[in-house]
Design a protein around this motif. Structure first.
Motif, mmCIF file in Angstrom:
data_model
loop_
_atom_site.group_PDB
_atom_site.id
_atom_site.type_symbol
_atom_site.label_atom_id
_atom_site.label_comp_id
_atom_site.label_asym_id
_atom_site.label_seq_id
_atom_site.Cartn_x
_atom_site.Cartn_y
_atom_site.Cartn_z
ATOM 1 N N PHE A 185 20.350 71.702 11.320
ATOM 2 C CA PHE A 185 19.494 72.691 11.974
ATOM 3 C C PHE A 185 19.816 72.845 13.456
ATOM 4 O O PHE A 185 19.606 73.898 14.037
ATOM 5 N N LYS A 186 20.317 71.765 14.060
ATOM 6 C CA LYS A 186 20.487 71.743 15.510
ATOM 7 C C LYS A 186 21.917 71.997 15.970
ATOM 8 O O LYS A 186 22.124 72.462 17.091
ATOM 9 N N HIS B 189 25.538 73.768 15.170
ATOM 10 C CA HIS B 189 26.162 74.815 14.348
ATOM 11 C C HIS B 189 27.387 74.310 13.602
ATOM 12 O O HIS B 189 27.601 74.663 12.445
ATOM 13 N N GLU C 193 26.368 72.639 10.449
ATOM 14 C CA GLU C 193 25.952 73.630 9.461
ATOM 15 C C GLU C 193 27.153 74.263 8.773
ATOM 16 O O GLU C 193 27.151 74.497 7.566
ATOM 17 N N THR D 173 22.105 79.382 4.816
ATOM 18 C CA THR D 173 22.159 78.286 5.784
ATOM 19 C C THR D 173 20.959 77.352 5.611
ATOM 20 O O THR D 173 19.972 77.693 4.948
ATOM 21 N N SER D 174 21.046 76.182 6.246
ATOM 22 C CA SER D 174 19.945 75.216 6.164
ATOM 23 C C SER D 174 18.660 75.785 6.756
ATOM 24 O O SER D 174 17.563 75.574 6.218
ATOM 25 N N LYS D 175 18.776 76.515 7.859
ATOM 26 C CA LYS D 175 17.591 77.113 8.482
ATOM 27 C C LYS D 175 16.975 78.166 7.564
ATOM 28 O O LYS D 175 15.749 78.252 7.427
ATOM 29 N N GLU D 176 17.817 78.982 6.958
ATOM 30 C CA GLU D 176 17.311 80.023 6.056
ATOM 31 C C GLU D 176 16.605 79.402 4.864
ATOM 32 O O GLU D 176 15.572 79.912 4.399
ATOM 33 N N ARG E 25 13.149 77.754 5.967
ATOM 34 C CA ARG E 25 12.122 78.721 6.348
ATOM 35 C C ARG E 25 11.105 78.931 5.238
ATOM 36 O O ARG E 25 9.892 79.026 5.491
#
Length: 370
Positions: free
Chosen positions: A23-24, A26, A29, A342-345, A348
């Motif tokens: 998450f932190k 790039h 990721e 992505t991990s963030k997506e 969420r």
């Protein structure tokens, strides 16, 4: 005996790196599979500095072979070993060869049923059938159907995440679905449970079937929010090459090998602390399955001395939490790799949906005692 402070700090660093790194940073990721492999190797090395009575910790030939062969062998068909790597590769090549007629059929279904109805059926049917066809094949079917549907990227991601929760639940109903169910049944095969093929279906079916139906309805809700402009979009064109198909299979191989090493590497923590935790608290603690191999957790936590309530709480906690982040479940790994999520997506929607699901099932199992 308690683990040394230095070892505990090392495990905490690895855990936080796996949890927060994607998450932190790039570059992590973008290179998640090799990053997890490095973390798995670090965890295995760290476990060599621990001592658990009756358990062999650290590197050995058995662990090395398991990490190398786990992606290649989840079962046998007619005596031929079948694994995640082979299924992803072969099905990917089949879709590459015949993607045009496959996508044409899917688009016709979308026109006939509407995206909301097709989304509901996709979530429910794949969830129910994943215990027979396996979570691997169900997730491959999922991403191809989703990719061919005329939806915005956000809607495709939402639909995929909800469907992966459903597949993860449904796959646990029989030993054919996923490794966790196979391990649970093998651990409970003797006295007093004599677990057989339908053991988990009988124990967990009353929780899983309504859960799959609920996820189907939730999926319709997210698709219902799609604007007319999004619903009128053309389905994504297929633009993969043979190299893309092969590389996706290789990434899945590395991902599974990394999860095996992470699970085995964290075994001292699991054996020393997790199994001492009361079932109501362990249910929540098992949210670590969002980043660790839930099969390893099940192998360490499940045993014939446990009560039925303890077994249910352990399994349901592992199954639900597995949908929260990409490393938590085989369907998540395959789907995210294919659709480029992505991990963030994923987090969420995956994290809040997982927490809400955990809370609901906690009330059902522990408060209402159903």
């Amino acid at each position: 005996m308690a683990l040394e402070v230095g070892v505990l700090i090392g495990y905490l660093v690895i855990f936080l790196a796996v949890l927060l790194g994607p998450f932190k940073i790039h570059v992590i990721e973008e290179n998640l599979e090799p990053f997890l492999l490095v973390c798995g190797i670090a965890a295995m090395t760290l476990s060599g500095f621990t001592e658990i009575p009756g358990e062999e910790m650290g590197w050995n030939s058995e662990i090395i072979m398991e990490s190398l062969t786990a992606p290649l062998h989840v079962g046998d068909i007619a005596g031929i070993p079948i694994g995640i790597f082979q299924i992803v590769l072969v099905v990917g090549l089949i879709i590459y060869k015949w993607h045009a007629p496959i996508h044409k059929v899917i688009r016709k279904l979308t026109d006939m049923l509407s995206v909301k109805v097709l989304g509901f059926l996709l979530i429910v049917v794949l969830g129910l059938s994943s215990s027979v066809m396996s979570a691997i094949l169900a997730s491959i079917i999922l991403v191809e159907v989703v990719n061919a549907m005329p939806l915005s990227r956000k809607s495709k991601i939402d639909l995929t995440i909800v469907a992966c929760f459903s597949i993860g639940l449904g796959a646990a109903l029989t030993p054919l679905g996923e490794p966790l169910s196979t391990i649970a049944i093998s651990k409970l095969a003797g006295e007093p449970y004599h677990a057989g093929f339908t053991f988990l279906l009988d124990m967990l079916g009353k929780y899983i079937f309504p859960g799959i139906l609920a996820y189907g309805i939730i999926g319709m809700f997210f698709l219902g929010k799609v604007s007319p402009k999004d619903q009128g979009m053309a389905a994504a064109d297929y633009n993969e090459t043979v190299k893309d198909v092969i590389m996706r299979a290789v990434k899945v191989y590395v991902f599974i090998a990394a999860l095996v090493l992470l699970g085995e590497g964290f075994k001292p923590i699991i054996l020393e602390y997790f199994i001492q935790i009361p079932s109501g608290i362990l249910y929540w603690v098992n949210m670590v399955s969002a980043i660790l191999d839930n099969a390893t957790l099940a192998a360490a936590e499940i045993g014939p001395a446990l009560s039925e309530l303890q077994i249910k709480s352990i399994l349901m906690g592992l199954l639900i939490a597995g949908g929260m982040l990409i490393p938590g479940n085989i369907p998540n790994i395959i789907s995210a790799g294919k659709l480029g999520i992505t991990s963030k997506e994923w987090a969420r929607l995956g994290v809040p949906l997982g927490l809400i699901s955990m809370a609901i099932y906690f009330v059902i199992i522990f408060v209402l005692g159903i």
